[in-house]
Design an enzyme around this catalytic site. Structure first.
Site, PDB file in Angstrom:
ATOM      1  N   CYS A   2      18.577  16.151  -5.166  1.00  0.00           N
ATOM      2  CA  CYS A   2      19.577  16.367  -4.114  1.00  0.00           C
ATOM      3  C   CYS A   2      20.979  16.383  -4.710  1.00  0.00           C
ATOM      4  CB  CYS A   2      19.504  15.234  -3.097  1.00  0.00           C
ATOM      5  SG  CYS A   2      17.875  15.021  -2.399  1.00  0.00           S
ATOM      6  N   ARG A  27      20.658  22.330  -9.360  1.00  0.00           N
ATOM      7  CA  ARG A  27      19.870  21.092  -9.330  1.00  0.00           C
ATOM      8  C   ARG A  27      18.543  21.278  -8.623  1.00  0.00           C
ATOM      9  NH1 ARG A  27      23.120  16.370  -9.974  1.00  0.00           N
ATOM     10  NH2 ARG A  27      21.860  15.200  -8.506  1.00  0.00           N
ATOM     11  N   TRP A  76      16.347  18.037  -1.919  1.00  0.00           N
ATOM     12  CA  TRP A  76      15.100  18.333  -2.648  1.00  0.00           C
ATOM     13  C   TRP A  76      14.094  17.373  -2.055  1.00  0.00           C
ATOM     14  CZ3 TRP A  76      11.998  15.875  -6.538  1.00  0.00           C
ATOM     15  CH2 TRP A  76      11.179  16.735  -7.264  1.00  0.00           C
ATOM     16  N   ASN A 102      20.833  10.655  -1.591  1.00  0.00           N
ATOM     17  CA  ASN A 102      20.023  11.100  -2.726  1.00  0.00           C
ATOM     18  C   ASN A 102      19.282   9.875  -3.215  1.00  0.00           C
ATOM     19  OD1 ASN A 102      18.859  12.351  -4.877  1.00  0.00           O
ATOM     20  ND2 ASN A 102      20.707  12.397  -6.147  1.00  0.00           N
ATOM     21  N   GLY A 103      17.947   9.940  -3.239  1.00  0.00           N
ATOM     22  CA  GLY A 103      17.152   8.788  -3.699  1.00  0.00           C
ATOM     23  C   GLY A 103      15.975   8.581  -2.768  1.00  0.00           C
ATOM     24  N   GLU A 484       6.684  22.172 -26.496  1.00  0.00           N
ATOM     25  CA  GLU A 484       7.916  22.644 -25.838  1.00  0.00           C
ATOM     26  C   GLU A 484       7.786  24.112 -25.468  1.00  0.00           C
ATOM     27  OE1 GLU A 484      10.178  21.342 -24.406  1.00  0.00           O
ATOM     28  OE2 GLU A 484      11.745  22.852 -24.214  1.00  0.00           O
ATOM     29  N   LYS A 488       8.202  25.443 -21.582  1.00  0.00           N
ATOM     30  CA  LYS A 488       9.185  26.482 -21.220  1.00  0.00           C
ATOM     31  C   LYS A 488       8.507  27.620 -20.472  1.00  0.00           C
ATOM     32  CE  LYS A 488      12.496  25.055 -21.451  1.00  0.00           C
ATOM     33  NZ  LYS A 488      12.213  23.672 -21.661  1.00  0.00           N
ATOM     34  N   GLU A 491       7.227  26.421 -16.957  1.00  0.00           N
ATOM     35  CA  GLU A 491       8.319  26.090 -16.025  1.00  0.00           C
ATOM     36  C   GLU A 491       8.888  27.308 -15.325  1.00  0.00           C
ATOM     37  OE1 GLU A 491      11.527  22.951 -16.730  1.00  0.00           O
ATOM     38  OE2 GLU A 491      11.030  23.696 -18.717  1.00  0.00           O
ATOM     39  N   HIS A 507     -13.113  21.255 -31.410  1.00  0.00           N
ATOM     40  CA  HIS A 507     -13.824  20.121 -30.780  1.00  0.00           C
ATOM     41  C   HIS A 507     -13.964  20.316 -29.280  1.00  0.00           C
ATOM     42  CE1 HIS A 507     -13.839  17.956 -34.559  1.00  0.00           C
ATOM     43  NE2 HIS A 507     -12.582  18.290 -34.720  1.00  0.00           N
ATOM     44  N   LYS A 607      16.782  19.876 -11.786  1.00  0.00           N
ATOM     45  CA  LYS A 607      17.409  19.694 -13.102  1.00  0.00           C
ATOM     46  C   LYS A 607      17.377  18.235 -13.523  1.00  0.00           C
ATOM     47  CE  LYS A 607      19.546  20.863 -16.838  1.00  0.00           C
ATOM     48  NZ  LYS A 607      18.765  21.569 -17.880  1.00  0.00           N
TER      49      LYS A 607
HETATM   50  C1  AGP Z   1      12.774  20.720 -19.292  1.00  0.00           C
HETATM   51  O1  AGP Z   1      12.989  22.133 -19.350  1.00  0.00           O
HETATM   52  C2  AGP Z   1      12.552  20.261 -17.890  1.00  0.00           C
HETATM   53  N1  AGP Z   1      13.644  20.621 -17.059  1.00  0.00           N
HETATM   54  C3  AGP Z   1      12.184  18.789 -17.796  1.00  0.00           C
HETATM   55  O2  AGP Z   1      10.955  18.610 -18.474  1.00  0.00           O
HETATM   56  C4  AGP Z   1      13.202  17.797 -18.399  1.00  0.00           C
HETATM   57  O3  AGP Z   1      13.202  17.898 -19.802  1.00  0.00           O
HETATM   58  C5  AGP Z   1      12.774  16.374 -18.004  1.00  0.00           C
HETATM   59  O4  AGP Z   1      12.802  16.266 -16.600  1.00  0.00           O
HETATM   60  C6  AGP Z   1      13.661  15.294 -18.633  1.00  0.00           C
HETATM   61  O5  AGP Z   1      14.974  15.458 -18.185  1.00  0.00           O
HETATM   62  P1  AGP Z   1      16.143  14.629 -18.932  1.00  0.00           P
HETATM   63  O6  AGP Z   1      16.191  15.120 -20.356  1.00  0.00           O
HETATM   64  O7  AGP Z   1      17.384  14.969 -18.165  1.00  0.00           O
HETATM   65  O8  AGP Z   1      15.787  13.182 -18.853  1.00  0.00           O
END
Ligand code: AGP
Length: 612
Positions: A2, A27, A76, A102-103, A484, A488, A491, A507, A607
């Site tokens: 949020c 966000r 969110w 937010n929370g 990674e 990517k 996502e 295996h 984000k």
């Molecule tokens: C990465 O592309 C993602 N957005 C997500 O995995 C992110 O790395 C993860 O939520 C951790 O976020 P942070 O580095 O802000 O703690």
């Protein structure tokens, strides 16, 4: 997550609120709303499911809402599906109090039932509305909104950043925070609250960061802050030093593409100030050689891509420090009764510095006596302020949900910290130290060279974007890097993908390889290149199509077996992932582009994940 913005000033509030919410769109959200207090119309609340543009259309860009005091929110969803009713702001039953949150309120059901027994009726399924109704309950009791907020906070459990306005208070908004970030902005034409700086940097660079348990009263002329005992608190101000354009697309098609291209400069900014006269210098790390020698165990804790940085650092740090390094998902660490004591160094990696899982894991490590060092990109963020030491990556604001430049700057900073600690411990030979440092200084230019061939990845993406399952395989550092690359791709393109230690394929998982399966084979860790090659042959024998990522020195050998090959310049093994990750980022980007995905704001993602 949020986004919250609030304004108390002399300008019309609604356009400012909408502008700030737009700057926080990255966000991730599913609904949006504003509440403005007007002299004539009391509290005016407009909110809607969907994109912010719908809210702007509803209010003619905010022109329909007269008033100089207001709050805004992008939601969110956590409790209650995304719809108009569950959108924020939430309003108390008598219509005089509006709140954005937010929370997560952990005990909202208990409070809701209590209020329902008092005859309060609820309209939404959210936990946040419970706080709006509770505020009315306590405000009716004590007649002071500040006191009512204090009484509320003593009863709720969970995480919150609140923005609150009441029609009885024409010039004041109230804010409170615990575990969810909230920033105070001191402007020329009024004062602000915001979830992050991007929302208000257009109006002010003069900010302060609220701490847990604090309450703030914001008027056009002043911001007064109180602790949880209602004692006044003097807040230190910070000046935001990056410019508005850094948080704007600047003509690029997507923030993610812009941020991929910004990596060489972001890496240069992160390492250059920390290499002086041939030495790694970490002024912000207050750790003596004696303290470093005392650490019998090292944990690296993070989530998502930051966790993948930790995976790579584990291999590199164990080589450099000759000590055990354990890398843990923050969400697992905090509930694993971790073996942490005062002889444990705990590295916490987080781009946003607000990831709740990571924050909670760090607090658990501190509670057990561990020494915490945070690697964070957002200055003044919660994790940065609570860690024993913090080293900032200087990637600048990262807007795309899928991290790229923050990941790359974390990676190189962790390499430098590993080298620094190895030097403190005397576990790295001088020539190795110098070789790694020289390679680090050459990295930005080499990254630029890799970025000169983006069209190659665009071509491969056009060939492979229709696959519905893609494997990333590699050994050692390549396996960690493959994690990674796989994330990517998942996502932003929504293609299922899996990273696998290539030695482990036989295996079981190799049963999934069939004619046409796309396998991205990483052959960057040249010490095991022959093994990587045998795994390419292994999957080719089952009909796989292989896109290989390797180094220039291994390109020819890889071309003998892989269907497509991308090569990056050779560098020191410890730094090779920093070059190898770029083709993987570009591959994911172009595949998502081909598939017409919302690259900067992927579905279901945020984000900064400030909920459990
Ligand atoms: C990465 O592309 C993602 N957005 C997500 O995995 C992110 O790395 C993860 O939520 C951790 O976020 P942070 O580095 O802000 O703690």
């Amino acid at each position: 997550m949020c986004g919250i913005i609030g304004y108390a000033g002399r300008e019309q509030a609604a356009p400012i609120l909408l502008d700030g919410l737009e700057r926080m769109e990255y966000r991730g959200y599913d609904s949006a709303g504003v509440a403005v207090r007007s002299e004539t119309a009391g509290l005016q609340v407009k909110k809607t499911k969907g994109r912010l543009q719908a809210l702007a259309d509803m209010t003619h860009g905010g022109a329909d809402l007269e008033g100089t005091l207001g709050i805004g929110h992008t939601r969110w969803a956590t409790h209650g599906e995304p719809n108009d009713i569950n959108a924020h702001p939430h309003v108390s039953e008598n219509g005089r109090i509006a709140l954005v949150h937010n929370g997560i309120i952990e005990n909202y059901l208990e409070l809701k039932e209590h209020l329902q027994r008092q005859g309060v009726t609820f309209v939404s399924d959210t936990d946040s509305e419970v706080v709006a109704q509770l505020l009315e309950f306590h405000y009716n009791e004590c007649g002071s909104m500040l006191e009512a907020v204090g009484r509320c906070l003593r009863r709720i459990e969970g995480s919150y950043a609140f923005g609150i306005i009441c029609s009885d208070y024409p010039n004041a908004l109230i804010a409170a925070r615990k575990d969810s970030p909230l920033i105070l902005g001191y402007g020329e034409h009024g004062n602000f609250i915001a979830s992050d700086v991007t929302a208000i940097i257009k109006y002010t660079r003069d900010v302060a960061y609220m701490d847990d348990g604090e309450i703030a009263v914001i008027t056009p002329e002043s911001i007064d802050v109180f602790d949880d005992e209602m004692s006044p608190v003097e807040k230190a101000h910070s000046v935001v030093d990056w410019d508005v354009s850094a948080a704007e697309k600047g003509g690029y098609p997507h923030f993610m593409f812009k941020e991929i291209l910004e990596q060489p400069e972001a890496v240069r900014k992160t390492i250059s100030p920390r290499i002086r006269e041939g030495r790694v210098v970490l002024d912000d790390l207050h750790l003596t050689a004696e303290e470093a020698r005392r650490f019998s165990r090292i944990f690296i804790i993070a989530c998502g891509s930051s966790y993948h940085v930790g995976m790579i650092s584990k291999y590199n740090w164990e080589r450099l420090l000759r000590r055990p390094v354990e890398v843990c998902l923050a969400s697992e660490f905090r509930y694993s009764d971790p073996l942490v004591d005062e002889d444990t160094l705990v590295i916490v990696i987080s781009q946003s510095g607000e990831t709740l899982d990571t924050m909670a894991a760090m607090r658990e490590a501190k509670r057990r006596g561990g020494r915490t060092l945070a690697i964070v990109n957002v200055v003044g963020s919660s994790i940065a302020r609570e860690a024993d030491d913090v080293l900032y990556t200087w990637a600048g604001p990262e807007i795309a949900v899928a991290t790229t430049k923050a990941y790359s700057t974390q990676l190189v900073l962790m390499d430098l910290v590993g080298l620094y600690l190895a030097d403190l411990l005397g576990t790295v030979a001088r020539e190795e130290y110098d070789a790694i440092l020289a390679a680090a200084e050459a990295l930005p230019e080499q990254m630029r060279q890799v970025l000169e061939h983006v069209e190659k990845l665009q071509y491969f993406a056009s060939r492979y974007f229709n696959h519905d399952s893609i494997f990333f395989i590699g050994r050692n550092l390549d396996y960690a890097l493959g994690m990674e690359g796989s994330l990517k791709l998942k996502e932003i393109s929504y293609i299922h993908s899996e990273a696998y230690a290539s030695g482990e394929l036989k295996h079981g998982t190799i049963s999934l390889i069939e004619p046409g399966t796309l396998v991205v084979a990483l052959g960057l860790y040249t010490a095991l290149f022959d093994k990587a090659m045998s795994n390419v042959v292994e999957v080719k024998a089952r009909g796989a199509e292989v896109l290989a990522v390797t180094t220039e020195s291994c390109r020819e050998r890889m071309e003998k077996n892989a269907d497509s090959v991308v090569a990056v310049p050779d560098t020191h093994p410890i730094l090779q992932p920093s070059l190898g990750v770029i083709p993987l980022q570009l591959f994911a980007y172009y595949v998502a582009l081909q598939r017409g995905c919302d690259i900067d704001k992927p579905r279901n993602l945020a984000k900064s994940v400030t909920v459990e």
